[in-house]
Design a protein around this motif. Structure first.
Motif, PDB file in Angstrom:
ATOM      1  N   ILE A  80      -6.073  14.143   0.546  1.00  0.00           N
ATOM      2  CA  ILE A  80      -6.000  13.416  -0.948  1.00  0.00           C
ATOM      3  C   ILE A  80      -6.987  13.374  -1.867  1.00  0.00           C
ATOM      4  N   GLY A  81      -8.084  13.858  -1.336  1.00  0.00           N
ATOM      5  CA  GLY A  81      -9.382  13.864  -2.282  1.00  0.00           C
ATOM      6  C   GLY A  81      -9.351  15.038  -2.893  1.00  0.00           C
TER       7      GLY A  81
ATOM      8  N   GLY B 140      -1.619   6.121  15.825  1.00  0.00           N
ATOM      9  CA  GLY B 140      -2.404   6.224  16.241  1.00  0.00           C
ATOM     10  C   GLY B 140      -2.851   7.898  16.872  1.00  0.00           C
ATOM     11  N   ALA B 141      -1.748   8.942  17.530  1.00  0.00           N
ATOM     12  CA  ALA B 141      -2.008   9.908  18.062  1.00  0.00           C
ATOM     13  C   ALA B 141      -1.292  10.540  16.834  1.00  0.00           C
ATOM     14  N   LEU B 142      -0.247  10.180  16.098  1.00  0.00           N
ATOM     15  CA  LEU B 142      -0.012  11.006  15.045  1.00  0.00           C
ATOM     16  C   LEU B 142      -1.024  11.320  13.944  1.00  0.00           C
ATOM     17  N   ILE B 143      -1.457  10.277  13.544  1.00  0.00           N
ATOM     18  CA  ILE B 143      -3.050   9.394  12.863  1.00  0.00           C
ATOM     19  C   ILE B 143      -3.712  11.030  13.355  1.00  0.00           C
TER      20      ILE B 143
ATOM     21  N   LEU C  50       0.806  -1.149  -0.314  1.00  0.00           N
ATOM     22  CA  LEU C  50      -0.339  -0.044   0.023  1.00  0.00           C
ATOM     23  C   LEU C  50       0.694   0.629   0.582  1.00  0.00           C
ATOM     24  N   LEU C  51       2.296   1.172   0.729  1.00  0.00           N
ATOM     25  CA  LEU C  51       2.861   2.251   0.943  1.00  0.00           C
ATOM     26  C   LEU C  51       3.028   2.530  -0.820  1.00  0.00           C
ATOM     27  N   ALA C  52       3.706   0.991  -1.776  1.00  0.00           N
ATOM     28  CA  ALA C  52       4.210   1.410  -2.762  1.00  0.00           C
ATOM     29  C   ALA C  52       2.914   1.636  -3.899  1.00  0.00           C
ATOM     30  N   LEU C  53       2.017   1.625  -3.253  1.00  0.00           N
ATOM     31  CA  LEU C  53       0.748   1.705  -4.366  1.00  0.00           C
ATOM     32  C   LEU C  53       0.225   3.085  -4.397  1.00  0.00           C
ATOM     33  N   VAL C  54       0.377   4.080  -3.165  1.00  0.00           N
ATOM     34  CA  VAL C  54       0.454   5.509  -2.512  1.00  0.00           C
ATOM     35  C   VAL C  54       1.001   6.148  -3.368  1.00  0.00           C
ATOM     36  N   ILE C  55       2.632   5.669  -3.373  1.00  0.00           N
ATOM     37  CA  ILE C  55       3.665   6.046  -3.819  1.00  0.00           C
ATOM     38  C   ILE C  55       3.545   6.827  -5.711  1.00  0.00           C
TER      39      ILE C  55
ATOM     40  N   LEU D 259      -7.529   8.208  -2.103  1.00  0.00           N
ATOM     41  CA  LEU D 259      -8.225   8.490  -1.391  1.00  0.00           C
ATOM     42  C   LEU D 259      -7.972   6.960  -0.699  1.00  0.00           C
ATOM     43  N   LEU D 260      -8.715   6.160  -1.434  1.00  0.00           N
ATOM     44  CA  LEU D 260      -9.284   4.346  -0.932  1.00  0.00           C
ATOM     45  C   LEU D 260      -7.662   3.852  -0.917  1.00  0.00           C
ATOM     46  N   PRO D 261      -6.767   4.233  -1.158  1.00  0.00           N
ATOM     47  CA  PRO D 261      -5.948   3.696  -0.763  1.00  0.00           C
ATOM     48  C   PRO D 261      -5.182   3.806   0.714  1.00  0.00           C
ATOM     49  N   TYR D 262      -5.410   5.450   0.776  1.00  0.00           N
ATOM     50  CA  TYR D 262      -4.910   6.191   1.652  1.00  0.00           C
ATOM     51  C   TYR D 262      -5.470   5.449   3.152  1.00  0.00           C
ATOM     52  N   ILE D 263      -7.037   5.072   2.333  1.00  0.00           N
ATOM     53  CA  ILE D 263      -7.857   4.769   4.003  1.00  0.00           C
ATOM     54  C   ILE D 263      -7.335   3.406   4.163  1.00  0.00           C
ATOM     55  N   ALA D 264      -7.042   3.055   2.872  1.00  0.00           N
ATOM     56  CA  ALA D 264      -6.662   1.306   3.441  1.00  0.00           C
ATOM     57  C   ALA D 264      -5.355   1.091   4.240  1.00  0.00           C
ATOM     58  N   LEU D 265      -4.251   2.060   3.783  1.00  0.00           N
ATOM     59  CA  LEU D 265      -2.990   1.744   4.436  1.00  0.00           C
ATOM     60  C   LEU D 265      -2.980   2.292   5.736  1.00  0.00           C
ATOM     61  N   VAL D 266      -3.455   3.836   5.835  1.00  0.00           N
ATOM     62  CA  VAL D 266      -4.182   4.010   7.568  1.00  0.00           C
ATOM     63  C   VAL D 266      -4.806   2.252   8.331  1.00  0.00           C
TER      64      VAL D 266
END
Length: 534
Positions: A431-432, A472-475, A171-176, A440-447
């Motif tokens: 992102i949206g 979690g605090a950072l998110i 997912l990190l690779a997909l986001v980049i 947005l979907l890959p970001y949510i999946a990554l989190v």
């Protein structure tokens, strides 16, 4: 320099996609004896990223010295490469130097003008990451293996990752990759343009931090090394706090002239220490407090707990002086997650409700301190308008968005009366608006995937619980003050957390296999004994 000049006349957007693909390869090709492939991609990314940046600013005023004195520039580059090679040799001989130096360099930013905009760049961290990458990739290119055969000093975790953990890398690779692809149609107007912002984000953040994450995943995390990293973080937090106290006592700000002007207009005084922004400083303090708070919830020696209490008092006092509401909220979220992992969630919920009630009472008694008397938009320093404007941008192009890095320019175009504040402070909305549903979907999946990996199996383990709580605090903080994958702390927490989670899963699987083998052997022995008795 010839390559830079050539690229400046070619297609830099293609270059952004290419360097994004190289970073993705670094993230994906991590196991199975393919170290040489990963090392080649890492080396290519290290070379291409600065070339892309230089091509973008080649005709700008900040490179005037290079144009006038090219020989001096070459000599400086040679000295920098020599220093880089020396540190790489040190890291190769002492593998634990890399994570310690990386944690030490995480918060330090240097203001540099690039492409008509001043950015606060993590130059010391870039140097450490480049040196660590060289220390890892040179042996891999030569021998095909990044460490000694049999017992690799780096990469104590052997074998493929468990499926869910492997999905974090994917997912990190997909986001980049998506960010690079969607930079192709980003805006070209304005200064800096949307594409320039996307290019700088890719070069300054995504590529070097992907390498940082990859290298941290390869570290053998011993208890001594983890303690050393925590000690560095706490000591830095205390030093930064002392600088903040000095700012408050002298009413002097070290960095950020805008903050100086803002303090002159209000009765309160906000500190930022060596950080450009009080909210970034507050984030660092809050995450440090969450990591340190684990020592109070678990059974640690009394001397360590006493020292932790003293450090927490200092950090809390300075956090209050930042007046960062987002950081105070992140601290509460992090502590709640930590408590839920230590005790039953219901008990943690009662404590959280009590803390929120006390905080609400304090705010109600002094509403002017937090700006609540100015309404929602005033209390959020104008960010309410950014949220509504970002939602409108998303509504106009819900599928593909306006292009990576385009939020500021598009917000100004669509909101003619917008004031100086035009940078989004809510990551999902950013992102949206920029990437639409596609990003947005890959970001949510990554989190979600990262949180599950960090939390699962963390109960009873103070280190993993602290990392999960800090993430979690950072998110939560990114919901109020941006900078998710643009913050190296995100990648550091993920890199360390994923490495420990993978080690825990493998140890658990190995223990189960040994138990099954012992059970099978015992059954086989009992059957043999019965046959002999017969």
């Amino acid at each position: 320099m010839i390559a830079v000049a050539t690229l400046s006349g070619a297609a830099p957007r293609t270059g952004v996609v290419l360097v994004a693909a190289l970073a993705a390869i670094v993230l994906l090709v991590t196991r199975g004896g393919r170290d040489r492939v990963c090392a080649a991609a890492m080396l290519a990314a290290l070379a291409l990223a600065p070339i892309l940046l230089l091509a973008d600013i080649w005709n700008s005023s900040q490179l005037r010295f290079v144009h006038r004195h090219p020989l001096y520039a070459v000599v400086a580059a040679v000295f920098a490469l020599a220093a880089l090679a020396a540190v790489a040799v040190l890291m190769r001989r002492r593998p634990q130097a890399f994570p310690l130096l990386a944690v030490l360099a995480l918060p330090f930013r240097v203001p540099i003008s690039t492409g008509g905009n001043t950015s606060n760049l993590l130059v010391p961290l870039y140097f450490v990451v480049a040196a660590g990458a060289l220390a890892w990739l040179v042996p891999a290119l030569i021998t095909g293996v990044s460490g000694s055969s049999g017992d690799r000093e780096r990469g104590g975790s052997q074998g493929p990752d468990p499926p869910l953990l492997a999905w974090v890398d994917r997912l990190l690779a997909l986001v980049i990759v998506l960010y690079g692809l969607q930079a192709i149609y980003s805006t070209s107007h304005g200064s800096p343009s949307g594409f320039e912002v996307a290019l700088q984000n890719m070069v300054f953040f995504y590529v070097p931090f992907a390498l940082l994450y990859r290298l941290l995943r390869e570290v053998r995390w011993t208890s001594e090394l983890l303690r050393g990293c925590l000690a560095i973080t706490v000591v830095l937090g205390l030093i930064f706090s002392m600088i903040g106290f000095g700012e408050y006592a002298t009413k002097t700000i070290i960095l950020n002239s805008k903050l100086v002007a803002a303090n002159d207009l209000h009765t309160y005084f906000t500190v930022n220490s060596v950080f450009f922004d009080p909210d970034i400083f507050g984030r660092y303090l809050a995450l440090t407090m969450v990591l340190l708070g684990a020592s109070l919830l678990y059974r640690f020696p009394r001397r360590e707990q006493t020292a932790a209490v003293g450090a927490l008092v200092v950090l809390w006092a300075c956090l209050v002086l930042t007046l960062s509401r987002s950081s105070l909220g992140a601290l509460l979220v992090g502590m709640a997650i930590l408590a839920a992992l230590r005790w039953r969630p219901s008990r943690a919920l009662y404590v959280a409700v009590a803390v929120i009630a006390v905080g609400a009472a304090v705010v109600a008694l002094t509403p002017t301190t937090f700006g609540l008397n100015q309404g929602l938009n005033g209390a959020s320093s104008g960010r309410g308008g950014l949220v509504s404007g970002g939602l409108h941008l998303f509504g106009d192009r819900p599928l593909q968005g306006w292009g990576s890095g385009s939020f500021v320019q598009e917000y100004r175009v669509h909101n003619r009366g917008a004031g100086e504040l035009s940078a989004s402070h809510t990551i999902p909305i950013t992102i949206g608006a920029e990437q639409g549903v596609i990003g947005l979907l890959p970001y949510i999946a990554l989190v979600v995937c990262a949180l599950v990996c960090l939390v699962r199996g963390a109960r009873g383990d103070p280190v993993r619980a602290a990392l999960a709580a800090a993430f979690g605090a950072l998110i939560f903080h990114t919901m109020l003050y941006a900078d998710f994958l643009e913050d190296p702390t995100t990648w550091a927490l993920l890199g360390i957390g994923m490495a420990l989670a993978a080690d825990g899963r493998r140890a658990q699987a190995s223990a189960q296999m040994r138990l099954a083998s012992d059970t099978s052997a015992a059954r086989s022995g009992s059957v043999s004994a019965s046959s002999a008795a017969s």
